[in-house]
Design a protein around this motif. Structure first.
Motif, PDB file in Angstrom:
ATOM      1  N   PHE A 153       0.806  -1.226   0.000  1.00 49.35           N
ATOM      2  CA  PHE A 153       0.000   0.000   0.000  1.00 49.35           C
ATOM      3  C   PHE A 153       0.838   1.275   0.000  1.00 49.35           C
ATOM      4  O   PHE A 153       0.288   2.363   0.119  1.00 49.35           O
ATOM      5  CB  PHE A 153      -0.927   0.009   1.219  1.00 49.35           C
ATOM      6  N   LEU A 159      -5.237   2.379   7.086  1.00 50.47           N
ATOM      7  CA  LEU A 159      -5.699   1.072   6.621  1.00 50.47           C
ATOM      8  C   LEU A 159      -6.602   0.393   7.644  1.00 50.47           C
ATOM      9  O   LEU A 159      -6.520   0.647   8.848  1.00 50.47           O
ATOM     10  CB  LEU A 159      -4.505   0.157   6.326  1.00 50.47           C
ATOM     11  N   LYS A 160      -7.461  -0.494   7.136  1.00 54.43           N
ATOM     12  CA  LYS A 160      -8.299  -1.337   7.991  1.00 54.43           C
ATOM     13  C   LYS A 160      -7.806  -2.772   7.855  1.00 54.43           C
ATOM     14  O   LYS A 160      -7.799  -3.342   6.764  1.00 54.43           O
ATOM     15  CB  LYS A 160      -9.773  -1.234   7.590  1.00 54.43           C
ATOM     16  N   GLU A 225     -14.889  -4.738   3.328  1.00 59.46           N
ATOM     17  CA  GLU A 225     -14.410  -3.460   3.841  1.00 59.46           C
ATOM     18  C   GLU A 225     -12.935  -3.445   4.208  1.00 59.46           C
ATOM     19  O   GLU A 225     -12.327  -2.371   4.330  1.00 59.46           O
ATOM     20  CB  GLU A 225     -15.222  -3.055   5.079  1.00 59.46           C
ATOM     21  N   ASP A 227      -8.861  -3.679   4.075  1.00 63.25           N
ATOM     22  CA  ASP A 227      -7.741  -3.507   3.148  1.00 63.25           C
ATOM     23  C   ASP A 227      -6.810  -4.715   3.191  1.00 63.25           C
ATOM     24  O   ASP A 227      -6.183  -5.063   2.189  1.00 63.25           O
ATOM     25  CB  ASP A 227      -6.945  -2.247   3.503  1.00 63.25           C
ATOM     26  N   CYS A 228      -6.722  -5.333   4.344  1.00 69.90           N
ATOM     27  CA  CYS A 228      -5.890  -6.531   4.511  1.00 69.90           C
ATOM     28  C   CYS A 228      -6.653  -7.537   5.350  1.00 69.90           C
ATOM     29  O   CYS A 228      -7.143  -7.204   6.431  1.00 69.90           O
ATOM     30  CB  CYS A 228      -4.570  -6.165   5.191  1.00 69.90           C
ATOM     31  N   LYS A 263     -12.134  -5.874  -1.766  1.00 65.85           N
ATOM     32  CA  LYS A 263     -11.717  -4.741  -2.580  1.00 65.85           C
ATOM     33  C   LYS A 263     -10.699  -5.195  -3.629  1.00 65.85           C
ATOM     34  O   LYS A 263      -9.899  -6.103  -3.363  1.00 65.85           O
ATOM     35  CB  LYS A 263     -11.060  -3.670  -1.698  1.00 65.85           C
ATOM     36  N   ASP A 265      -7.971  -3.873  -4.555  1.00 72.91           N
ATOM     37  CA  ASP A 265      -6.583  -3.658  -4.152  1.00 72.91           C
ATOM     38  C   ASP A 265      -6.288  -4.166  -2.748  1.00 72.91           C
ATOM     39  O   ASP A 265      -5.223  -3.884  -2.185  1.00 72.91           O
ATOM     40  CB  ASP A 265      -6.223  -2.172  -4.249  1.00 72.91           C
ATOM     41  N   ALA A 266      -7.217  -4.916  -2.166  1.00 74.50           N
ATOM     42  CA  ALA A 266      -6.978  -5.507  -0.847  1.00 74.50           C
ATOM     43  C   ALA A 266      -5.955  -6.634  -0.962  1.00 74.50           C
ATOM     44  O   ALA A 266      -5.652  -7.107  -2.062  1.00 74.50           O
ATOM     45  CB  ALA A 266      -8.287  -6.034  -0.261  1.00 74.50           C
ATOM     46  N   ARG A 287      -4.363 -10.797  -5.184  1.00 75.52           N
ATOM     47  CA  ARG A 287      -4.436 -10.257  -3.818  1.00 75.52           C
ATOM     48  C   ARG A 287      -3.783 -11.164  -2.787  1.00 75.52           C
ATOM     49  O   ARG A 287      -3.548 -10.743  -1.646  1.00 75.52           O
ATOM     50  CB  ARG A 287      -5.905  -9.998  -3.459  1.00 75.52           C
TER      51      ARG A 287
END
Length: 311
Positions: A153, A159-160, A225, A227-228, A263, A265-266, A287
């Motif tokens: 990232f 980030l979440k 929801e 990001d990782c 997502k 880009d997750a 991913r």
């Protein structure tokens, strides 16, 4: 190079943000070195690492040993110190540590008891690196995890992160939670069965450091929801009650259908080894970063050995 401020690496709390950046910059140098620069190939020539593992390990042990060899150092090791060292005869951890001080320049230790690395560090003249202590911490895994996230990232702020699976006994997620608290506007979602909830000490630490967190039992609420998504296996060997293990096993599987809800880009991470929580069908998804994550362990551990021993 400025002097590295740590004598031992036993817990994630030792690292502040500037120190993390130092480790990551050095890891970048090690990655470039292995790609062809070869400036560090003899950096630790003459140094000896004692690989003292009381629990089984593949990635951690081999990546540490490979790191030392790639830096020009040497390794003395035993595959399972509980069975194939004097520990089997009743030798104490303190005595084993003192003995290793006469043989090596650094001790990399994995032990089945939480706090063991810290106890060894208290009496050791040479650096001790915690390679996992029971259900306690695994700081070098957390460092390579954070390095992987930062690379994906171009930073970590905002980030979440969803941590999924065995959070009660998972030393990797405990250590990573400590490091994530060093960044701004990070949110953590703990996804686990009730018997595997994250322990209260981590939650209290996050609250003290104003890191928002919440708990979920439904993975499907979280996949769109996050990001990782950091998956972990349910660690059968850590459960004292077989019924608790059966209540947790197989609850969270990141199926291809669930991956489709993520997502674009997750990223998907896992400290490995996996059991059934990530099917092999997911491996080819762009991913999926868990094999890259494991490879990053080599660069991080090269960096740590170099920073500790070349002061």
């Amino acid at each position: 190079m400025s002097a590295f401020p740590l004598n031992h690496i036993v817990e994630s709390q030792q690292f502040d943000r500037p120190l993390l950046e130092t480790v990551f910059r050095t890891a970048d140098q090690m990655k470039a070195d292995l790609a062809g620069e070869h400036r560090f190939a003899k950096a630790l020539d003459g140094c000896i690492m004692a690989s003292l593992f009381y629990e089984p390990s593949t990635r951690t042990r081999f990546s540490f040993e490979s790191a030392m060899l790639r830096l020009g150092g040497s390794v003395i090791t035993t595959e399972n110190a509980r069975e194939f060292s004097s520990a089997a005869k009743g030798e104490s951890l303190a005595d084993s540590t003192r003995i290793m001080n006469g043989y090596a320049d650094v001790i990399v230790m994995r032990h089945n008891e939480a706090g063991s690395a810290a106890r060894a560090a208290e009496i050791s003249r040479i650096p001790v690196i915690n390679a996992g202590d029971g259900a306690g911490q695994h700081p070098t895994q957390a460092l390579l995890d954070l390095y992987t996230i930062a690379d994906a990232f171009a930073g970590i702020d905002g980030l979440k992160i969803a941590m999924v699976g065995d959070l009660r006994y998972g030393r990797t997620v405990r250590s990573l939670a400590y490091l994530l608290s060093k960044y701004e506007n990070v949110e953590i979602v703990f996804v686990s069965p009730p018997v595997c909830r994250m322990e209260g000490d981590i939650k209290a630490y996050l609250e003290k450091n104003q890191v928002p967190w919440r708990e979920e039992t439904n993975l499907d609420r979280v996949t769109p929801e996050a990001d990782c998504i950091y998956m972990t296996r349910i660690q059968k060997e850590r459960f004292h009650d077989p019924e608790d293990y059966q209540a947790a096993a197989g609850r969270y599987i990141l199926t291809p259908q669930r991956v489709k809800t993520m997502k674009p880009d997750a990223i998907i991470m896992h400290p490995l080894p996996r059991v059934d929580e990530i099917p092999k069908d997911v491996d080819d998804d762009p991913r999926a970063r868990y094999f890259e994550q494991a490879q990053n362990g080599l660069y991080i551990r090269m960096a740590l050995l170099y920073l500790l021993l070349s002061k």
